[in-house]
Design a protein around this motif. Structure first.
Motif, PDB file in Angstrom:
ATOM      1  N   TYR A  49       0.828  -1.210   0.000  1.00  0.00           N
ATOM      2  CA  TYR A  49       0.000   0.000   0.000  1.00  0.00           C
ATOM      3  C   TYR A  49       0.866   1.265   0.000  1.00  0.00           C
ATOM      4  N   ILE A  50       1.827   1.321   0.900  1.00  0.00           N
ATOM      5  CA  ILE A  50       2.641   2.539   0.989  1.00  0.00           C
ATOM      6  C   ILE A  50       3.456   2.740  -0.292  1.00  0.00           C
ATOM      7  N   CYS A  51       3.970   1.654  -0.857  1.00  0.00           N
ATOM      8  CA  CYS A  51       4.770   1.772  -2.085  1.00  0.00           C
ATOM      9  C   CYS A  51       3.903   1.895  -3.328  1.00  0.00           C
ATOM     10  N   GLY A  52       2.631   1.522  -3.207  1.00  0.00           N
ATOM     11  CA  GLY A  52       1.757   1.551  -4.382  1.00  0.00           C
ATOM     12  C   GLY A  52       2.097   0.470  -5.395  1.00  0.00           C
ATOM     13  N   ILE A  53       2.554  -0.697  -4.887  1.00  0.00           N
ATOM     14  CA  ILE A  53       2.833  -1.789  -5.831  1.00  0.00           C
ATOM     15  C   ILE A  53       1.758  -2.861  -5.696  1.00  0.00           C
ATOM     16  N   PRO A  54       1.292  -3.388  -6.825  1.00  0.00           N
ATOM     17  CA  PRO A  54       0.088  -4.214  -6.801  1.00  0.00           C
ATOM     18  C   PRO A  54       0.233  -5.564  -6.102  1.00  0.00           C
ATOM     19  N   HIS A  55       1.422  -6.170  -6.093  1.00  0.00           N
ATOM     20  CA  HIS A  55       1.522  -7.555  -5.615  1.00  0.00           C
ATOM     21  C   HIS A  55       2.442  -7.658  -4.387  1.00  0.00           C
ATOM     22  N   VAL A  56       1.978  -8.399  -3.370  1.00  0.00           N
ATOM     23  CA  VAL A  56       2.786  -8.517  -2.146  1.00  0.00           C
ATOM     24  C   VAL A  56       4.093  -9.279  -2.354  1.00  0.00           C
ATOM     25  N   ARG A  57       4.237  -9.995  -3.478  1.00  0.00           N
ATOM     26  CA  ARG A  57       5.471 -10.793  -3.630  1.00  0.00           C
ATOM     27  C   ARG A  57       6.731  -9.931  -3.694  1.00  0.00           C
ATOM     28  N   GLU A  58       6.579  -8.629  -3.997  1.00  0.00           N
ATOM     29  CA  GLU A  58       7.769  -7.774  -4.079  1.00  0.00           C
ATOM     30  C   GLU A  58       8.047  -7.037  -2.770  1.00  0.00           C
ATOM     31  N   THR A  59       7.262  -7.325  -1.724  1.00  0.00           N
ATOM     32  CA  THR A  59       7.387  -6.529  -0.497  1.00  0.00           C
ATOM     33  C   THR A  59       8.267  -7.162   0.563  1.00  0.00           C
ATOM     34  N   LEU A  60       8.816  -8.361   0.280  1.00  0.00           N
ATOM     35  CA  LEU A  60       9.743  -8.983   1.228  1.00  0.00           C
ATOM     36  C   LEU A  60      10.836  -9.670   0.425  1.00  0.00           C
ATOM     37  N   PRO A  61      11.996  -9.931   1.047  1.00  0.00           N
ATOM     38  CA  PRO A  61      13.101 -10.441   0.241  1.00  0.00           C
ATOM     39  C   PRO A  61      12.775 -11.736  -0.512  1.00  0.00           C
ATOM     40  N   PHE A  62      12.247 -12.736   0.192  1.00  0.00           N
ATOM     41  CA  PHE A  62      11.998 -14.022  -0.459  1.00  0.00           C
ATOM     42  C   PHE A  62      10.578 -14.493  -0.176  1.00  0.00           C
ATOM     43  N   PRO A  63       9.625 -14.144  -1.053  1.00  0.00           N
ATOM     44  CA  PRO A  63       8.224 -14.459  -0.792  1.00  0.00           C
ATOM     45  C   PRO A  63       7.939 -15.959  -0.825  1.00  0.00           C
ATOM     46  N   ARG A  64       7.021 -16.357   0.045  1.00  0.00           N
ATOM     47  CA  ARG A  64       6.500 -17.722   0.050  1.00  0.00           C
ATOM     48  C   ARG A  64       5.017 -17.648  -0.232  1.00  0.00           C
ATOM     49  N   MET A  65       4.597 -18.306  -1.318  1.00  0.00           N
ATOM     50  CA  MET A  65       3.181 -18.294  -1.683  1.00  0.00           C
ATOM     51  C   MET A  65       2.854 -19.672  -2.207  1.00  0.00           C
ATOM     52  N   MET A  66       1.565 -19.909  -2.413  1.00  0.00           N
ATOM     53  CA  MET A  66       1.187 -21.145  -3.075  1.00  0.00           C
ATOM     54  C   MET A  66       1.914 -21.161  -4.417  1.00  0.00           C
TER      55      MET A  66
END
Ligand code: 4AD
Ligand code: MG
Length: 433
Positions: A411-428
């Motif tokens: 939200y603060i960065c205005g980027i659409p996907h959470v995968r870029e908000t932490l160094p190494f994302p874990r998702m399905m």
């Protein structure tokens, strides 16, 4: 030996000869000039190599540098408004440390899966660095906020014996003779024990959800900060949410403006994230959706992404707080209104489609009511005995909430996907790198 200086500190070294240690981000040449754009993690600096000012070896080294080669560059610092950080280096010497071969991420456009597979290298790019710097500042702002208000940091375990936020998203793992352990979905229940011991605490750590949804807001491992306060009701809890969120947004805005500008964030929208935030009852949110916002829904359901987006946009640029939810929608631990119809919870929805970033509320503090709830939800009673104890020995009204760090960074960065908000994302569908 010239002093080794960080690019972010160049302002204090104008006119001096210094050494930068870093990597080649980009380069271009023009006749007898070579422009090396060097990054050292603290920033970018243009280093100008002029053939007649350097040895043949240095000029050849500058010519041979490839993208992401590691290098030491020595030269004189001068102010140059056209250089990325406002300073450039008039180079006297270039020493190659290691030549990189075919760095896979080039200035051209790459597909996001290609980049995600190379996350360990992608984090070297300016955009990713801007996002992760905002994250760093957000993490620090979280600690500063609670520390300066007398909250104790209280760490909850990651292996837990039972669910906190519903059994459908639990990660299970074998645990010796005790059978199964579950990766924590939330530290809240432990935070409640902390609040009744210390008054005001916050739990801050990674939490895990076996989310089977591939959306731009869902991670399987994410960071949540969860304050918990004794002698606190829903209204006071909402005051805290509001003050906290304003603090986070305004701190990032103050301390990370260049990063937010690089990300082309709409800064004016963030500047208006000031208290008070609108507060609406769940019933009113449903009425708005059905009668004014063209996103129909049934009373008693949870909001889907389109509902959150419509509500968020309606109240933009401020986040909207939605309180008092049908009990069926919320977890077992919520305090209920006297008529038993509503859970005394509150979700905070960010504008611009970023959705729910905070969830929380007042906890059930009555022993019998909580026990009934645990049984209704078919939760294992033994695993909750200690939690019930908190209602046996000096129970008090108490409340808290959880803020998801990654959704807040997005939200603060205005980027659409959470995968870029932490160094190494874990998702399905993503466990590497
Ligand atoms: O609303 P949630 O599930 O609330 C709790 O876990 C409470 N126990 C918190 C509390 O009262 N102490 O989650 C809180 C926040 C959400 O608002 C969202 O920001 C984030 O955590 N969140 C997620 N973020 C990324 N990926 C997911 N799968 C998330 N699930 C929740
Ligand atoms: Mg929630």
């Amino acid at each position: 030996m010239t002093p080794h200086v960080s690019i972010s500190d160049l302002a204090q070294h104008v006119g001096q000869t210094v050494t930068l240690k870093g990597w080649l981000y980009n380069s271009r040449s023009s006749g007898k000039l070579r422009f090396l754009l060097i990054r050292d993690g603290s920033g970018l600096c243009q280093c100008v190599v002029f053939k007649k000012d350097v040895s043949e070896d240095t000029f050849a080294a500058a010519d041979a540098l490839t993208q992401e080669s590691s290098v030491e560059v020595t030269g004189t610092v001068r102010a140059e408004p056209r250089s990325p950080g406002g300073y450039e280096l008039g180079v006297s010497e270039v020493q190659t440390i290691h030549l990189s071969h075919d760095f896979p991420i080039t200035p051209k456009e790459h597909g996001v899966e290609f980049l995600a597979d190379r996350r360990h290298l992608w984090i070297r790019s300016s955009r990713q660095q801007a996002i992760l710097r905002v994250r760093h500042t957000l993490m620090k702002a979280i600690h500063d906020f609670f520390d300066s208000r007398g909250f104790l940091r209280f760490d909850a375990p990651i292996f837990t014996p039972a669910a906190c936020e519903g059994t459908s998203t639990l990660f299970e793992t074998p645990y010796f003779d005790e059978g199964s352990a579950y990766l924590t979905q939330s530290g809240q229940l432990y935070g409640e024990a902390g609040a009744l011991a210390f008054g005001k605490v916050y739990v801050f750590g990674p939490v895990f959800r076996a989310e089977k949804s591939k959306t731009r807001k869902h991670l399987t491992e994410f960071w949540m900060v969860e304050p918990e306060v004794a002698f606190c009701d829903l209204e006071q809890d909402m005051d805290l949410m509001e003050e906290f969120l304003e603090h986070l947004v305004q701190t990032c805005l103050r301390e990370r403006r260049p990063e937010l500008e690089l990300l082309e964030r709409d800064i004016a929208a963030l500047e208006q994230v000031q208290r008070p935030f609108p507060r609406i009852h769940y019933d009113e949110a449903v009425r708005l959706l059905n009668e004014e916002l063209g996103e129909p829904m049934t009373w008693g359901d949870d909001f889907g992404a389109p509902h959150e987006t419509a509500l968020g946009n309606h109240f933009a640029p401020r986040p909207v707080m939605i309180h008092d939810w049908p009990v069926e929608v919320k977890a077992f631990y919520f305090k209920r209104t006297a008529d038993g119809k509503y859970a005394r919870g509150c979700d905070v929805i960010a504008p611009e489609g970023f959705g729910e970033i905070i969830g929380g509320g007042q906890r059930e503090d009555d022993y019998d009511a909580l026990l009934a709830r645990i049984e209704e939800h078919k939760l294992p009673r033994e695993a909750f005995d200690w939690y019930l104890d908190l209602r046996k020995y000096g129970s008090v009204p108490h409340a808290g909430f959880g803020l998801g760090v990654e959704r807040t960074v997005a939200y603060i960065c205005g980027i659409p996907h959470v995968r870029e908000t932490l160094p190494f994302p874990r998702m399905m569908g993503r466990l590497t790198p």
